[in-house]
Design a protein around this motif. Structure first.
Motif, PDB file in Angstrom:
ATOM      1  N   THR A  41     -75.613 -14.758 -57.682  1.00  0.00           N
ATOM      2  CA  THR A  41     -77.052 -14.643 -57.435  1.00  0.00           C
ATOM      3  C   THR A  41     -77.427 -15.011 -56.003  1.00  0.00           C
ATOM      4  OG1 THR A  41     -77.535 -16.913 -58.166  1.00  0.00           O
ATOM      5  CG2 THR A  41     -77.543 -15.193 -59.860  1.00  0.00           C
ATOM      6  N   ALA A  91     -79.025  -8.422 -56.507  1.00  0.00           N
ATOM      7  CA  ALA A  91     -79.881  -7.978 -57.620  1.00  0.00           C
ATOM      8  C   ALA A  91     -79.621  -6.533 -58.017  1.00  0.00           C
ATOM      9  CB  ALA A  91     -81.346  -8.189 -57.266  1.00  0.00           C
ATOM     10  N   THR A 115     -71.453 -15.169 -65.837  1.00  0.00           N
ATOM     11  CA  THR A 115     -72.879 -14.868 -65.830  1.00  0.00           C
ATOM     12  C   THR A 115     -73.588 -15.425 -67.065  1.00  0.00           C
ATOM     13  OG1 THR A 115     -72.391 -12.662 -66.743  1.00  0.00           O
ATOM     14  CG2 THR A 115     -72.713 -12.839 -64.355  1.00  0.00           C
ATOM     15  N   VAL A 157     -78.653  -9.983 -61.227  1.00  0.00           N
ATOM     16  CA  VAL A 157     -77.449 -10.559 -60.637  1.00  0.00           C
ATOM     17  C   VAL A 157     -76.901  -9.575 -59.610  1.00  0.00           C
ATOM     18  CG1 VAL A 157     -76.822 -11.970 -62.632  1.00  0.00           C
ATOM     19  CG2 VAL A 157     -75.907  -9.650 -62.423  1.00  0.00           C
TER      20      VAL A 157
END
Length: 311
Positions: free
Chosen positions: A234, A305, A113, A138
């Motif tokens: 994502t 998300a 990430t 994320v």
């Protein structure tokens, strides 16, 4: 698809304390001496820094939940993937942002990430994001067992040979340290056999005989092994990689390729992408983010998300 957005949750008080979960034994303690410097750099964001105290993994997870319930404005995990795993249980699906300071043996979620590999540099990135009020969403994955037990994970769920090796290593009392895992590999290689799995990917059933099954939100596990090399945290999807009827010799030849992610080109490896993965097999305990997780059967659902990263 399980979608989680900031609008689903109340806003977080910007002046609240930054709760910090630090695992002093992560990475066999090699970064323990950096903890005061990491805390100092986090404090540069201008908010109170509140270290959380725990003696066990279960206490650590409970401390994270309590900190979020008490109004923490952010949660930071200092450690490896296991520490991240415990921390995200408290912030997943909330508006409380999260930062990962890589200080463990395996730092796959932090690496995948975009956090710096250096712990002090990662702390600086998190502090800057706190000062600027900057976060980015994320995905996470949510696994649910047949009895309704549910947990989040951040990187990869292992449900094949690697999970079986971990389970054996955790049952062993000798030898200590990394040698225990090495011995567990040798024992399980001697017992290697394909197992029958049923996968239902977005409702479509697949019956496979396999020795490797991984469900990835991110690409890597085990300290840089790119088992699901195309996974993107994502894209709102899960990547499923299945290694079929490998014998011992073939598995040992292919396994080093996992670090580069090139194992997926082997003819015995199949890759899939789905929002929901139902997975069943006899006698398998899964490992998520390197932590002992749930027994099969279980369902894994992509949670777009679900986590707000301080980056």
């Amino acid at each position: 698809m399980l979608a989680v957005t900031a609008d689903d949750h109340p806003s977080v008080a910007p002046g609240g304390p930054v709760a910090v979960l630090a695992n002093p034994t992560a990475g066999r303690g090699r970064n323990r001496g950096l903890l005061p410097q990491v805390l100092h750099r986090l404090a540069a964001a201008g908010r109170p820094v509140r270290p959380l105290h725990a003696h066990t993994a279960e206490e650590a997870e409970a401390a994270c939940h309590a900190a979020v319930a008490d109004g923490a404005s952010a949660l930071v995990a200092i450690g490896g993937d296991g520490t991240v795993h415990r921390a995200v249980q408290a912030v997943a699906g909330t508006a409380v942002p999260f930062g990962a300071v890589p200080a463990g043996t395996g730092n796959d979620f932090a690496a995948d990430t975009g956090f710096p590999v250096d712990p002090l540099a990662a702390a600086d990135v998190i502090a800057a994001a706190l000062r600027d009020g900057r976060t980015r969403p994320v995905d996470l994955a949510r696994m649910t067992a047949a009895d309704g037990t549910s947990r989040w994970y951040a990187a990869v769920l292992a449900a094949g040979f690697d999970a079986i090796v971990n389970e054996r290593a955790n049952r062993m009392r000798w030898p200590s340290g990394p040698r225990r895992y090495d011995l567990a590999i040798l024992v399980e290689l001697a017992r290697l056999r394909p197992r029958r799995y049923t996968l239902r990917l977005d409702g479509v059933a697949h019956e496979v005989d396999a020795v490797l099954v991984a469900v990835g939100n991110c690409a890597s596990y085990g300290g840089g092994m790119r088992v699901c090399p195309d996974a993107d945290p994502t894209d709102g999807l899960l990547d499923v990689v299945v290694g079929g009827r490998f014998d011992r010799r073939t598995l040992m030849r292919v396994k080093p390729r996992i670090y580069r992610g090139t194992h997926v080109t082997h003819p015995l490896v199949s890759s899939y992408r789905a929002r929901t993965v139902e997975l069943s097999a006899e006698g398998i305990t899964t490992y998520a983010d390197g932590e002992r997780a749930l027994d099969l059967p279980l369902t894994v659902t992509a949670a777009p998300a679900a986590l707000r990263l301080l980056r």
